[in-house]
Design a protein around this motif. Structure first.
Motif, short mmCIF file in Angstrom:
data_model
loop_
_atom_site.label_atom_id
_atom_site.label_comp_id
_atom_site.label_asym_id
_atom_site.label_seq_id
_atom_site.Cartn_x
_atom_site.Cartn_y
_atom_site.Cartn_z
N ASN B 69 41.95 34.63 37.18
CA ASN B 69 42.60 33.41 37.65
C ASN B 69 43.09 32.63 36.44
N VAL B 70 44.39 32.41 36.39
CA VAL B 70 44.99 31.66 35.28
C VAL B 70 45.13 30.21 35.73
N ALA B 71 44.29 29.35 35.15
CA ALA B 71 44.30 27.93 35.50
C ALA B 71 45.40 27.20 34.74
N SER B 72 45.78 26.06 35.25
CA SER B 72 46.75 25.20 34.57
C SER B 72 46.05 24.30 33.57
N ALA B 73 46.82 23.83 32.60
CA ALA B 73 46.28 22.97 31.54
C ALA B 73 45.54 21.76 32.10
N LYS B 74 45.99 21.24 33.22
CA LYS B 74 45.34 20.05 33.80
C LYS B 74 43.88 20.34 34.17
N ASP B 75 43.55 21.62 34.37
CA ASP B 75 42.19 22.00 34.75
C ASP B 75 41.37 22.52 33.58
N VAL B 76 41.76 22.16 32.36
CA VAL B 76 41.09 22.72 31.18
C VAL B 76 39.61 22.38 31.13
N ALA B 77 39.20 21.19 31.57
CA ALA B 77 37.77 20.84 31.55
C ALA B 77 36.99 21.73 32.52
N LYS B 78 37.61 22.07 33.65
CA LYS B 78 36.95 22.97 34.62
C LYS B 78 36.80 24.37 34.03
N PRO B 115 47.43 28.79 39.64
CA PRO B 115 48.80 29.18 39.99
C PRO B 115 49.10 30.67 39.83
N LEU B 116 48.26 31.39 39.08
CA LEU B 116 48.50 32.82 38.84
C LEU B 116 47.18 33.58 39.00
N VAL B 117 47.20 34.60 39.85
CA VAL B 117 45.97 35.34 40.17
C VAL B 117 46.23 36.83 40.14
N LEU B 118 45.33 37.58 39.52
CA LEU B 118 45.39 39.05 39.51
C LEU B 118 44.16 39.59 40.23
N GLU B 119 44.38 40.47 41.19
CA GLU B 119 43.27 41.07 41.95
C GLU B 119 43.01 42.48 41.41
N CYS B 120 41.82 42.69 40.87
CA CYS B 120 41.56 43.90 40.08
C CYS B 120 40.41 44.74 40.64
N LYS B 121 40.65 46.05 40.64
CA LYS B 121 39.64 47.04 41.04
C LYS B 121 39.22 47.76 39.76
N VAL B 122 37.92 47.77 39.48
CA VAL B 122 37.44 48.38 38.24
C VAL B 122 37.66 49.90 38.27
N ILE B 123 38.34 50.42 37.25
CA ILE B 123 38.57 51.86 37.20
C ILE B 123 37.91 52.50 35.98
N ARG B 124 37.47 51.69 35.02
CA ARG B 124 36.80 52.25 33.86
C ARG B 124 35.87 51.18 33.27
N ILE B 125 34.73 51.61 32.81
CA ILE B 125 33.74 50.70 32.21
C ILE B 125 33.37 51.24 30.84
N GLU B 126 33.57 50.43 29.80
CA GLU B 126 33.31 50.89 28.44
C GLU B 126 32.28 49.96 27.78
N ASP B 127 31.12 50.50 27.52
CA ASP B 127 30.09 49.74 26.82
C ASP B 127 30.40 49.81 25.32
N LEU B 128 30.80 48.69 24.75
CA LEU B 128 31.25 48.70 23.34
C LEU B 128 30.20 48.14 22.38
N GLY B 129 29.16 47.56 22.91
CA GLY B 129 28.14 46.93 22.05
C GLY B 129 27.71 45.63 22.71
N MET B 130 27.99 44.51 22.07
CA MET B 130 27.61 43.23 22.68
C MET B 130 28.35 43.00 24.00
N HIS B 131 29.56 43.53 24.08
CA HIS B 131 30.35 43.37 25.31
C HIS B 131 30.62 44.71 26.00
N THR B 132 30.72 44.62 27.32
CA THR B 132 31.18 45.75 28.11
C THR B 132 32.58 45.41 28.58
#
Lengths: 188, 188
Positions: B69-78, B115-132
């Motif tokens: 979900n891409v928020a607008s600048a007005k919602d930066v505190a949220k 104002p901008l939303v992407l609906e995503c289905k996970v197709i690959r999972i990569e464990d890279l270390g601290m982050h997946t």
């Protein structure tokens, strides 16, 4: 009310990075890439995705290294040029009047004139379809002395370029909206 | 002259996206993520990276779906708030006064107010270390009608937030710097 625009490569912001490589002849080359981002904090990793026919694709596959060069807004035409022309037929460093500096950490050149540079060693290669995603471990980040402020890289001095897919325009960085891990506390 | 700042998670621009998921109890949740980017054009894919202890990590692993979900600048505190607080202990949709809309395409909620939303289905999972890193296939992109111009999403109307690591501030989108695949032709 939302409009569905389909399965499009549309997200904001996306970068407009110059990917630096040496080709098979050892010629330094650049390619503009908007498909990429940071992907891990430890080890520090960044992704960049390229299509197989790209001259830079073969270069990365061969040397398992690349640099990410963040150009300033004043060089936006050069960044665009590097996304239009192939390194097969052109010396893009020369055309852009850019200086190729050989990285001492990875087998790739970086752009002296870019204020922010990441030197990356490929640690994972993921063929996703039209694009192959290269996960690069960031061996070092280099910043122009003139773009540092209070010991940190200053985004407004770096003055990076944002690319907007679909719209296909480049944008600059806008106003400072506030400090992270801080301005949201009011909602707690 | 360049200064070496070491192996840091520093690149520009990075996004400040809200990742939408349903947790084990079916409660809609949001998490702010700056480690991500588009990674393939066909199929259209986007990455987002999370640490294993995050409440949203378990949610994505369970349902293999998320929204960007891409928020607008007005919602930066949220947006900042959603990066400070864990969904284990809080109802972030309620705190932000956001409306959770159940996606009809993937098992995740999106934010009606973004104002901008992407609906995503996970197709690959990569464990890279601290982050997946989760590679999501983008099933659809939705845009507020009010942020469309001439049949395309307009970046200045979407008004996205840019995050600057190290500096740790959020920024808005700046001036239009020119048309891609066009302004670079002068260098040919």
């Amino acid at each position: 009310m939302k409009v569905s625009i389909g399965s499009k490569t549309m997200a904001l912001p996306t970068p407009a990075w110059l990917v630096g490589t040496y080709d098979a002849e050892g010629k330094p080359n650049l390619m503009t890439a908007a498909w990429g981002g940071i992907c891990c904090s430890k080890p520090v990793c960044v992704t960049v995705s390229l299509q197989k026919p790209r001259h830079s694709y073969a270069a990365i596959m061969e040397r398992k290294a690349y640099t990410i060069n963040v150009a300033s807004a004043k060089d936006v035409a050069k960044v665009d040029y590097c996304g239009i022309v192939s390194g097969k037929n052109a010396d893009k460093f020369a055309a852009c009047n850019f200086t190729a500096v050989k990285s001492e950490l990875v087998d790739a050149p970086y752009v002296a004139e870019c204020p922010l540079v990441l030197e990356c060693k490929v640690i994972r290669i993921e063929d996703l379809g039209m694009h192959t995603m290269f996960v690069g471990e960031v061996m070092d980040v280099k910043v122009d002395e003139a773009a540092m402020k209070d010991g940190k890289p200053d985004p407004l001095l770096i003055d990076p370029i944002v690319y907007a897919p679909e719209d296909r325009h480049y944008y600059g960085l806008g106003a400072n909206l506030g400090l992270g891990f801080s301005i949201g506390k009011e909602l707690k």
